[in-house]
Design a protein around this motif. Structure first.
Motif, PDB file in Angstrom:
ATOM      1  N   VAL A 259       0.829  -1.221   0.000  1.00 15.49           N
ATOM      2  CA  VAL A 259       0.000   0.000   0.000  1.00 15.49           C
ATOM      3  C   VAL A 259       0.860   1.267   0.000  1.00 15.49           C
ATOM      4  O   VAL A 259       0.552   2.232  -0.731  1.00 15.49           O
ATOM      5  N   PRO A 260       1.949   1.336   0.782  1.00 20.45           N
ATOM      6  CA  PRO A 260       2.759   2.575   0.753  1.00 20.45           C
ATOM      7  C   PRO A 260       3.349   2.899  -0.615  1.00 20.45           C
ATOM      8  O   PRO A 260       3.750   4.045  -0.858  1.00 20.45           O
ATOM      9  N   LYS A 261       3.433   1.904  -1.502  1.00 21.74           N
ATOM     10  CA  LYS A 261       3.978   2.141  -2.835  1.00 21.74           C
ATOM     11  C   LYS A 261       2.885   2.548  -3.823  1.00 21.74           C
ATOM     12  O   LYS A 261       3.178   2.777  -5.009  1.00 21.74           O
ATOM     13  N   ALA A 262       1.622   2.592  -3.377  1.00 21.61           N
ATOM     14  CA  ALA A 262       0.513   2.900  -4.272  1.00 21.61           C
ATOM     15  C   ALA A 262       0.517   4.364  -4.657  1.00 21.61           C
ATOM     16  O   ALA A 262       1.058   5.227  -3.942  1.00 21.61           O
ATOM     17  N   SER A 263      -0.089   4.643  -5.797  1.00 14.33           N
ATOM     18  CA  SER A 263      -0.212   6.034  -6.265  1.00 14.33           C
ATOM     19  C   SER A 263      -1.502   6.664  -5.787  1.00 14.33           C
ATOM     20  O   SER A 263      -1.564   7.882  -5.556  1.00 14.33           O
ATOM     21  N   VAL A 264      -2.563   5.861  -5.628  1.00 12.22           N
ATOM     22  CA  VAL A 264      -3.853   6.377  -5.220  1.00 12.22           C
ATOM     23  C   VAL A 264      -4.673   5.241  -4.640  1.00 12.22           C
ATOM     24  O   VAL A 264      -4.505   4.074  -5.018  1.00 12.22           O
ATOM     25  N   ILE A 265      -5.570   5.566  -3.733  1.00  9.28           N
ATOM     26  CA  ILE A 265      -6.528   4.610  -3.166  1.00  9.28           C
ATOM     27  C   ILE A 265      -7.915   5.067  -3.595  1.00  9.28           C
ATOM     28  O   ILE A 265      -8.331   6.197  -3.277  1.00  9.28           O
ATOM     29  N   ILE A 266      -8.639   4.211  -4.299  1.00  7.80           N
ATOM     30  CA  ILE A 266      -9.994   4.526  -4.738  1.00  7.80           C
ATOM     31  C   ILE A 266     -10.958   3.814  -3.802  1.00  7.80           C
ATOM     32  O   ILE A 266     -10.866   2.582  -3.629  1.00  7.80           O
ATOM     33  N   ALA A 275      -6.176  -0.150  -4.145  1.00  8.87           N
ATOM     34  CA  ALA A 275      -4.930   0.608  -4.229  1.00  8.87           C
ATOM     35  C   ALA A 275      -4.296   0.374  -5.590  1.00  8.87           C
ATOM     36  O   ALA A 275      -4.067  -0.775  -5.992  1.00  8.87           O
ATOM     37  N   LEU A 276      -4.005   1.471  -6.315  1.00 13.38           N
ATOM     38  CA  LEU A 276      -3.420   1.394  -7.650  1.00 13.38           C
ATOM     39  C   LEU A 276      -2.045   2.039  -7.649  1.00 13.38           C
ATOM     40  O   LEU A 276      -1.821   3.066  -6.971  1.00 13.38           O
ATOM     41  N   SER A 277      -1.141   1.432  -8.411  1.00 15.41           N
ATOM     42  CA  SER A 277       0.207   1.973  -8.557  1.00 15.41           C
ATOM     43  C   SER A 277       0.443   2.297 -10.026  1.00 15.41           C
ATOM     44  O   SER A 277       0.132   1.488 -10.909  1.00 15.41           O
ATOM     45  N   TYR A 278       1.007   3.518 -10.259  1.00 16.17           N
ATOM     46  CA  TYR A 278       1.267   3.912 -11.646  1.00 16.17           C
ATOM     47  C   TYR A 278       2.512   4.776 -11.684  1.00 16.17           C
ATOM     48  O   TYR A 278       2.711   5.671 -10.853  1.00 16.17           O
ATOM     49  N   GLU A 279       3.364   4.476 -12.660  1.00 10.86           N
ATOM     50  CA  GLU A 279       4.556   5.287 -12.918  1.00 10.86           C
ATOM     51  C   GLU A 279       4.621   5.557 -14.407  1.00 10.86           C
ATOM     52  O   GLU A 279       4.097   4.785 -15.219  1.00 10.86           O
ATOM     53  N   ARG A 280       5.302   6.617 -14.751  1.00 13.04           N
ATOM     54  CA  ARG A 280       5.421   6.980 -16.157  1.00 13.04           C
ATOM     55  C   ARG A 280       6.144   5.863 -16.916  1.00 13.04           C
ATOM     56  O   ARG A 280       7.127   5.310 -16.435  1.00 13.04           O
ATOM     57  N   GLY A 281       5.630   5.538 -18.085  1.00 14.08           N
ATOM     58  CA  GLY A 281       6.192   4.451 -18.888  1.00 14.08           C
ATOM     59  C   GLY A 281       5.405   3.152 -18.788  1.00 14.08           C
ATOM     60  O   GLY A 281       5.567   2.262 -19.628  1.00 14.08           O
ATOM     61  N   MET A 282       4.550   3.012 -17.745  1.00 17.15           N
ATOM     62  CA  MET A 282       3.721   1.808 -17.597  1.00 17.15           C
ATOM     63  C   MET A 282       2.559   1.862 -18.584  1.00 17.15           C
ATOM     64  O   MET A 282       2.017   2.935 -18.874  1.00 17.15           O
ATOM     65  N   THR A 283       2.173   0.714 -19.110  1.00 13.56           N
ATOM     66  CA  THR A 283       1.055   0.661 -20.055  1.00 13.56           C
ATOM     67  C   THR A 283      -0.272   0.920 -19.377  1.00 13.56           C
ATOM     68  O   THR A 283      -1.202   1.471 -19.989  1.00 13.56           O
ATOM     69  N   ALA A 284      -0.396   0.492 -18.101  1.00 15.07           N
ATOM     70  CA  ALA A 284      -1.643   0.697 -17.364  1.00 15.07           C
ATOM     71  C   ALA A 284      -1.355   0.584 -15.876  1.00 15.07           C
ATOM     72  O   ALA A 284      -0.379  -0.070 -15.467  1.00 15.07           O
ATOM     73  N   PRO A 285      -2.155   1.226 -15.036  1.00 15.23           N
ATOM     74  CA  PRO A 285      -1.973   1.086 -13.591  1.00 15.23           C
ATOM     75  C   PRO A 285      -2.153  -0.367 -13.146  1.00 15.23           C
ATOM     76  O   PRO A 285      -2.880  -1.148 -13.768  1.00 15.23           O
ATOM     77  N   ILE A 286      -1.500  -0.716 -12.033  1.00 14.46           N
ATOM     78  CA  ILE A 286      -1.550  -2.071 -11.480  1.00 14.46           C
ATOM     79  C   ILE A 286      -2.206  -2.019 -10.113  1.00 14.46           C
ATOM     80  O   ILE A 286      -1.925  -1.109  -9.313  1.00 14.46           O
ATOM     81  N   ILE A 326      -5.039  -8.879  -7.714  1.00 16.64           N
ATOM     82  CA  ILE A 326      -3.800  -8.331  -7.188  1.00 16.64           C
ATOM     83  C   ILE A 326      -2.667  -8.549  -8.200  1.00 16.64           C
ATOM     84  O   ILE A 326      -2.548  -9.628  -8.793  1.00 16.64           O
ATOM     85  N   ASP A 327      -1.831  -7.524  -8.383  1.00 13.29           N
ATOM     86  CA  ASP A 327      -0.660  -7.550  -9.283  1.00 13.29           C
ATOM     87  C   ASP A 327      -1.064  -7.655 -10.750  1.00 13.29           C
ATOM     88  O   ASP A 327      -0.241  -8.049 -11.585  1.00 13.29           O
ATOM     89  N   GLU A 328      -2.292  -7.301 -11.081  1.00  9.65           N
ATOM     90  CA  GLU A 328      -2.737  -7.295 -12.472  1.00  9.65           C
ATOM     91  C   GLU A 328      -3.044  -5.870 -12.911  1.00  9.65           C
ATOM     92  O   GLU A 328      -3.411  -5.008 -12.095  1.00  9.65           O
ATOM     93  N   GLU A 329      -2.887  -5.658 -14.222  1.00  8.40           N
ATOM     94  CA  GLU A 329      -3.258  -4.355 -14.769  1.00  8.40           C
ATOM     95  C   GLU A 329      -4.777  -4.209 -14.794  1.00  8.40           C
ATOM     96  O   GLU A 329      -5.499  -5.203 -14.915  1.00  8.40           O
ATOM     97  N   ILE A 330      -5.244  -2.969 -14.700  1.00  5.20           N
ATOM     98  CA  ILE A 330      -6.690  -2.743 -14.723  1.00  5.20           C
ATOM     99  C   ILE A 330      -7.221  -3.052 -16.121  1.00  5.20           C
ATOM    100  O   ILE A 330      -6.497  -2.917 -17.119  1.00  5.20           O
ATOM    101  N   PRO A 331      -8.488  -3.478 -16.244  1.00  2.25           N
ATOM    102  CA  PRO A 331      -9.064  -3.750 -17.565  1.00  2.25           C
ATOM    103  C   PRO A 331      -9.153  -2.477 -18.408  1.00  2.25           C
ATOM    104  O   PRO A 331      -9.235  -1.355 -17.889  1.00  2.25           O
TER     105      PRO A 331
END
Length: 357
Positions: A259-266, A275-286, A326-331
């Protein structure tokens, strides 16, 4: 009323049926074997009686006619015996093969091949007087007695029906040429055997179903036996439950650590949290963590301690919880909605960083 585990009312499982087969315990009717052998003998007699008779007649006739020329010493008798054996085998080989096939077919139509030595192991329980009394006075013994009595009456009736109309012809056999007797007796024998085979077919079918039902009832299981077999084959439910609980605990710890590594909690806002994690260069949030109720509350608490943005979006939180693991990209269908949230969060971070002195 509570179930009585001692009563064997449950059908045997496939595992128990397979174990019984491996022990050599199969449903088998001796009447079926007898029928196949008798039918095979009838077929052999009707098909090969001429060739067998002619094939045996020639060597035996030569033996009698030329007996005065044959050597009687050891090597001579050995050669004579070998010659006779070869002649008999060449003549009787095909009929014997037919009978062997009939014997095998009588077993194969009842069950698949069995290779077991358990029946050869001596069992002291067979010496018990009580077990002997059960075998003598039990249901199987009564069935065998009634079956034998029925067969005796049936065979007697068949013999009378076939031979009674031929009684005058049989009386006349003593006055006819001996060479004609063989043809008459062969014809009557085939007629008699054919009638017996037809009648015994009903006995064999009825006996097979009786033997199968008796065997199946013997293999029925009590409720306790079903439970024990399930534990052996699938594992103890208590142990499986404990393993599942440990896996859930480990997954929960791993999620909270992510969770501390997440970008946002919806959030829902109270029942669901993703909890979603996203960094520049990723195809989709995880998705790095998700949960409902208590787990959702814990995710929000950890996110609050580490200043992770929490965004309330009821339909998106429910949709992400139901469709992403968990550990999958969003649809793909949620890209636009999640992109708006992440863009909003990044805008907040830029605004905060811009106000920092």
């Amino acid at each position: 009323m509570a179930d009585d585990d001692s009563e064997k009312t449950h059908d045997p499982t496939q595992k128990k049926l397979d174990d019984a087969h491996e022990r050599g315990d199969v449903a088998k009717s001796q009447e079926v074997n007898t029928w196949f052998l008798l039918a095979g003998a009838t077929l052999v007699l009707s098909t090969f009686n001429g060739s067998v008779g002619g094939g045996l007649q020639t060597p035996l006739k030569n033996l009698l006619q030329n007996s005065w020329m044959m050597r009687t010493d050891g090597p001579g008798l050995l050669m004579l015996a070998k010659s006779l054996c070869m002649s008999i085998l060449s003549t009787m080989g095909m009929p014997i093969l037919f009978l062997v096939i009939a014997a095998l077919a009588g077993n194969l139509v009842q069950h698949r091949l069995v290779f077991s030595t358990e029946g050869l192991v001596p069992k002291f329980s067979k010496l018990s007087p009580m077990e002997g009394a059960k075998r003598v006075f039990g249901k199987q013994a009564l069935a065998n007695f009634l079956k034998g009595l029925f067969k005796l009456v049936l065979l007697g009736a068949v013999m009378c029906a076939v031979l009674w109309p031929e009684r005058f012809r049989l009386d006349a056999l003593i006055h006819i040429d001996p060479s004609a007797i063989l043809g008459i007796t062969t014809s009557l024998t085939l007629q008699l055997m054919g009638s017996v085979v037809a009648m015994l077919a009903f006995v064999a079918i009825a006996d097979f179903f009786f033997q199968y039902r008796t065997w199946y009832e013997k293999l029925k299981m009590s409720l306790q036996e079903v439970k024990e077999e399930y534990k052996q084959s699938e594992g103890d439910p208590h142990i499986k439950g404990k393993i599942k609980q440990l896996r859930q605990q480990n997954m929960k710890k791993r999620m909270m650590a992510a969770v501390p590594k997440a970008s946002v909690i919806i959030t829902n806002p109270t029942h669901y949290a993703v909890a979603l994690s996203y960094e520049r260069g990723m195809t989709a949030p995880i998705c790095v963590a998700k949960g409902v109720d208590n787990i959702a509350l814990k995710i929000r608490e950890v996110a609050g301690k580490h200043d992770i943005p929490i965004v309330e979006n009821v339909p998106l939180a429910r949709a992400l919880y139901a469709t992403v693991e968990i550990d999958e990209e969003i649809p793909g269908e949620h890209y636009h909605a999640v992109a708006e949230v992440i863009g909003y969060v990044m805008g907040l971070k830029r605004g905060l960083s811009g106000r920092t002195p």
